[in-house]
Design a protein around this motif. Structure first.
Motif, mmCIF file in Angstrom:
data_model
loop_
_atom_site.group_PDB
_atom_site.id
_atom_site.type_symbol
_atom_site.label_atom_id
_atom_site.label_comp_id
_atom_site.label_asym_id
_atom_site.label_seq_id
_atom_site.Cartn_x
_atom_site.Cartn_y
_atom_site.Cartn_z
ATOM 1 N N GLN A 288 -8.451 -14.255 -11.951
ATOM 2 C CA GLN A 288 -8.173 -13.339 -10.847
ATOM 3 C C GLN A 288 -8.839 -13.799 -9.559
ATOM 4 O O GLN A 288 -8.240 -13.768 -8.482
ATOM 5 N N LEU A 289 -10.069 -14.228 -9.712
ATOM 6 C CA LEU A 289 -10.801 -14.651 -8.521
ATOM 7 C C LEU A 289 -10.186 -15.912 -7.922
ATOM 8 O O LEU A 289 -9.969 -16.001 -6.713
ATOM 9 N N GLU B 271 -12.806 -11.350 -0.110
ATOM 10 C CA GLU B 271 -12.097 -10.332 0.652
ATOM 11 C C GLU B 271 -10.835 -9.870 -0.070
ATOM 12 O O GLU B 271 -10.547 -8.690 -0.154
ATOM 13 N N PHE B 272 -10.097 -10.832 -0.603
ATOM 14 C CA PHE B 272 -8.850 -10.445 -1.235
ATOM 15 C C PHE B 272 -9.095 -9.728 -2.544
ATOM 16 O O PHE B 272 -8.374 -8.790 -2.892
ATOM 17 N N TYR B 273 -10.119 -10.171 -3.233
ATOM 18 C CA TYR B 273 -10.448 -9.452 -4.455
ATOM 19 C C TYR B 273 -10.762 -7.995 -4.121
ATOM 20 O O TYR B 273 -10.262 -7.068 -4.772
ATOM 21 N N SER C 78 -6.875 -15.090 -6.369
ATOM 22 C CA SER C 78 -7.077 -14.383 -5.102
ATOM 23 C C SER C 78 -7.368 -15.359 -3.981
ATOM 24 O O SER C 78 -6.845 -15.242 -2.873
ATOM 25 N N MET C 79 -8.224 -16.321 -4.298
ATOM 26 C CA MET C 79 -8.620 -17.284 -3.287
ATOM 27 C C MET C 79 -7.406 -18.017 -2.740
ATOM 28 O O MET C 79 -7.204 -18.113 -1.533
ATOM 29 N N PHE D 185 2.481 -6.973 -8.453
ATOM 30 C CA PHE D 185 1.441 -7.033 -9.480
ATOM 31 C C PHE D 185 1.950 -7.782 -10.703
ATOM 32 O O PHE D 185 1.234 -8.569 -11.313
ATOM 33 N N SER E 101 -5.450 -2.269 -7.943
ATOM 34 C CA SER E 101 -4.719 -3.079 -8.922
ATOM 35 C C SER E 101 -5.277 -2.910 -10.335
ATOM 36 O O SER E 101 -6.447 -3.185 -10.605
ATOM 37 N N TYR F 245 -1.950 -16.502 2.591
ATOM 38 C CA TYR F 245 -1.532 -15.376 3.437
ATOM 39 C C TYR F 245 -2.071 -15.537 4.848
ATOM 40 O O TYR F 245 -1.348 -15.419 5.841
ATOM 41 N N TYR G 128 -9.824 -6.304 -1.543
ATOM 42 C CA TYR G 128 -8.600 -5.620 -1.092
ATOM 43 C C TYR G 128 -7.772 -5.158 -2.286
ATOM 44 O O TYR G 128 -7.337 -4.003 -2.349
ATOM 45 N N GLN G 129 -7.589 -6.058 -3.216
ATOM 46 C CA GLN G 129 -6.770 -5.699 -4.365
ATOM 47 C C GLN G 129 -7.426 -4.616 -5.204
ATOM 48 O O GLN G 129 -6.771 -3.704 -5.687
ATOM 49 N N PHE H 53 -4.847 -15.442 -0.873
ATOM 50 C CA PHE H 53 -5.278 -14.915 0.408
ATOM 51 C C PHE H 53 -5.372 -16.023 1.451
ATOM 52 O O PHE H 53 -5.044 -15.813 2.617
ATOM 53 N N MET I 53 -11.728 -15.426 -1.127
ATOM 54 C CA MET I 53 -11.800 -14.946 -2.495
ATOM 55 C C MET I 53 -12.401 -13.550 -2.554
ATOM 56 O O MET I 53 -11.842 -12.646 -3.170
ATOM 57 N N LEU J 244 -4.899 -4.239 6.979
ATOM 58 C CA LEU J 244 -3.964 -5.182 6.361
ATOM 59 C C LEU J 244 -2.519 -4.756 6.519
ATOM 60 O O LEU J 244 -1.613 -5.583 6.497
ATOM 61 N N GLN K 229 0.810 -1.208 0.000
ATOM 62 C CA GLN K 229 0.000 0.000 0.000
ATOM 63 C C GLN K 229 0.845 1.260 0.000
ATOM 64 O O GLN K 229 0.448 2.307 -0.497
ATOM 65 N N ALA L 182 -4.836 -4.524 -13.070
ATOM 66 C CA ALA L 182 -5.290 -5.733 -13.745
ATOM 67 C C ALA L 182 -6.788 -5.958 -13.513
ATOM 68 O O ALA L 182 -7.515 -6.379 -14.410
ATOM 69 N N LEU L 183 -7.222 -5.640 -12.303
ATOM 70 C CA LEU L 183 -8.622 -5.894 -11.970
ATOM 71 C C LEU L 183 -9.571 -4.862 -12.566
ATOM 72 O O LEU L 183 -10.767 -5.096 -12.706
ATOM 73 N N GLY M 4 -7.539 -1.116 4.419
ATOM 74 C CA GLY M 4 -6.119 -1.047 4.076
ATOM 75 C C GLY M 4 -5.266 -0.944 5.328
ATOM 76 O O GLY M 4 -4.280 -1.662 5.494
ATOM 77 N N VAL N 257 -8.465 -1.292 -2.327
ATOM 78 C CA VAL N 257 -7.369 -0.690 -1.576
ATOM 79 C C VAL N 257 -6.161 -0.453 -2.483
ATOM 80 O O VAL N 257 -5.631 0.646 -2.555
ATOM 81 N N LEU N 258 -5.756 -1.516 -3.159
ATOM 82 C CA LEU N 258 -4.549 -1.374 -3.971
ATOM 83 C C LEU N 258 -4.833 -0.761 -5.335
ATOM 84 O O LEU N 258 -3.936 -0.234 -5.981
#
Lengths: 213, 213, 213, 213
Positions: free
Chosen positions: A163-164, B170-172, A167-168, A129, B181, A174, B174-175, A171, B168, B115, A119, B183-184, B112, B178-179
């Motif tokens: 992407q989905l 939550e991280f989506y 991500s799954m 990325f 991203s 993580y 977040y990306q 995360f 899935m 995290l 961030q 790509a998304l 953010g 927050v980020l």
DNA sequence: TATGAATGAGTGTTCATTCAT
DNA sequence: GATGAATGAACACTCATTCAT
């Protein structure tokens, strides 16, 4: 005096080993306390060095951190580019997921570091990325191949799906390996990998869904 | 000397408004620069106050941060506990996902923050995990009900599945929120929500999978 | 606005009582923690007042402290000027010493304050020295009268002797009542007073010493 | 993280000399202005150092102060344990008193510091009391020996007497050398010592008192 | 008379960084 | 290559003091 590009390469073996010791010590400390809570003197102390020694090898803490992250992501990138096994979809996903989890666990210190900093640090975000992209591309391609063979729904947008699904996995890894989330520990890594593969394959697979019956 | 537990509650309206102003300013700054890069004087300056004023309302930066995170998570917790619509599975998931994304986007600054800090601050981790747990429980229950009605595979471990599906989303989020991203961003939030719901429903749905044929 | 001489005398009874409450609270806090460790807000809090209220009655912490010390020393001064009983020397000394100890114990908070501050605050030193002087004068005179009556060695320098004897009493009292020195607590105040009177009277008394035989 | 107990011992001569310079500067400043009025930057400035340097050698002002006091009291303790001359009582007391006064004068800065802080700092009180105890024990023993030889009244409680006589010397020294009390300056240190010895010896000596005749 | 919000100068302390040895 | 002493800017935090209400 004025050389300032790239990273310093120690000419002697002793120097190289010291440099590595610093990286090793830093990795451990970052994992324990997080980037924000590690001082340069913490690192040099852990590496059994004086404060001044640090600056022979790195410009500052950030440079060191970036190098660590770049290295692990480069390895991950290679990992993502390795050929996908031509097995059944579910086996293939399962195998890949397991390998991915192994890799993630092994390098959890640096993945944690990355998530603490994306961030804030644009360069961290960028390298991350980029690596993600290569994973997503790989997943996406794999889905396309599956669709051609009728294993994957052909109405699926493989990019979003990739992407989905990515991500799954990421995360979950993580939370499990970096945060050590208790909730997740009820199940073994293997069970999680298996469930993940199932959800994944079903999620994208061609079939006669009854979901909305 | 004596432990001052709990947060300071200003007796006058003016005090209360100042306290809010500080929280507001802090939220924005945290979002912009990250927790680690925000000084207390940055906050007070942004809130048009002198440095000392901060300490009338908070013990330190961490206390303020914790309060912000606790608040948003309490709201999220309520959100997670709201009744699930008794519609078709996919519609239900879609609606919930959209609402979740909305909520996440609206509070992206604090998610953010969370995290950035979970790895380092045990209390942040704890409140976050607790909220997650309530989400996972909800998803898990919903899957169980689905299984009873034959909409969901009955061999599914609903707990792991819930964790994976939750991850899935939550991280989506977040990306994406927050980020930011890139790509998304190729797809709209709505497309993502739709794909997510599909993958999800298919992933767990009862059907005649051809995946391993 | 521009009145700044002397101490503020509250016109109303309520004001007067508040002023006293502040002095009372300050005395207790100074005794507990010492001058250096008492904040103005500690005092107002203990007196159940807001911080601002302090300044209605005192300019600052020092002014308040000086007033407290001046008051107790004025009383001590009067004490030192009260007529000495015309009894036997030892009885007289004993009685005086006892009264002195009583007084000291009762006001130990302020005597402690004084000793914390004499080195630093010239005004404190001054008022203290003045009071001491009156004690020393009194003792000295008493010794002179004793010498005239043949009860006290006539080769004695009554001034130095007075200082020494005064020191003995005062420091003993300080250690006992302010510091609560354990070593001294083995004996009752009365025993100490008695011993002190004996040493004192013998120390200055006329007699045929064998000490150097 | 790990408790750093004990004081930092600089490995190089330069470091050791700097540490001493800090102690020297601090001692002088404490003497001039009192502990409460000396800032850490005052000390480093006086020692010709930057503010940060202080913390290489001491944790904080208190630690430094404690070390200074401990050192002087350790020396005083040794002083108090040195053998008492087997001379006539009065000569012996005189010699000891003079040496004590010399020592006190030489270290008046630290004795002053001690008296400013005993009320507030329990550790200061403790080390001081311990040293006093050794002085009192020594005086008490000396009195006992005197009693055996018939030089000292045998009805004397030697412990209380020792405390009283010790108090007399100590407080006189404090007033004279630390406070520089004018009243005491009328007489030379030597006269004071002599008078003190006389009062002392007479105060405890065996003789035919006429005091209560 | 009293409140409590707000100020801001003052101070302790940290820590990245330099540099003589 | 390594040390450790020293720097000094940066920041957290305190608290006496003012003032509108």
């Amino acid at each position: 005096m004025t050389e300032e590009s790239g990273q310093f390469s120690p000419p002697t073996p002793k120097g190289r080993s010291t440099r590595e010791r610093i990286k090793q010590a830093a990795t451990e400390l970052f994992a324990e306390r997080g980037y924000a809570n590690v001082r340069i003197t913490d690192i040099t102390t852990a590496a059994d060095l004086s404060p001044g020694a640090f600056y022979r090898y790195f410009d500052d803490r950030r440079e060191l951190m970036l190098e660590l992250i770049r290295e692990v992501l480069a390895e991950a990138y290679e990992f993502a580019r390795s050929p996908m096994d031509e097995q059944s979809l579910i086996t293939s996903v399962l195998v890949t997921t397991r390998r991915y989890f192994e890799f993630y666990e092994q390098h959890r210190a640096l993945f944690g570091l990355m998530l603490e900093l994306t961030q804030t640090d644009a360069e961290v975000a960028e390298v991350w990325f980029e690596t993600q992209r290569s994973f997503y591309v790989r997943i996406s391609r794999s889905l396309q191949r599956g669709a051609q063979r009728g294993l994957v729904r052909d109405d699926l947008d493989t990019e979003v799906a990739a992407q989905l699904l990515g991500s799954m996995s990421e995360f979950y890894a993580y939370q499990r390996f970096v945060l050590g989330s208790e909730a997740l520990l009820k199940f073994s890594v293997d069970e999680a990998a298996r469930s993940l593969a199932e959800v994944w394959v079903n999620g994208v697979g061609a079939h006669d869904a009854k979901a909305d019956a």
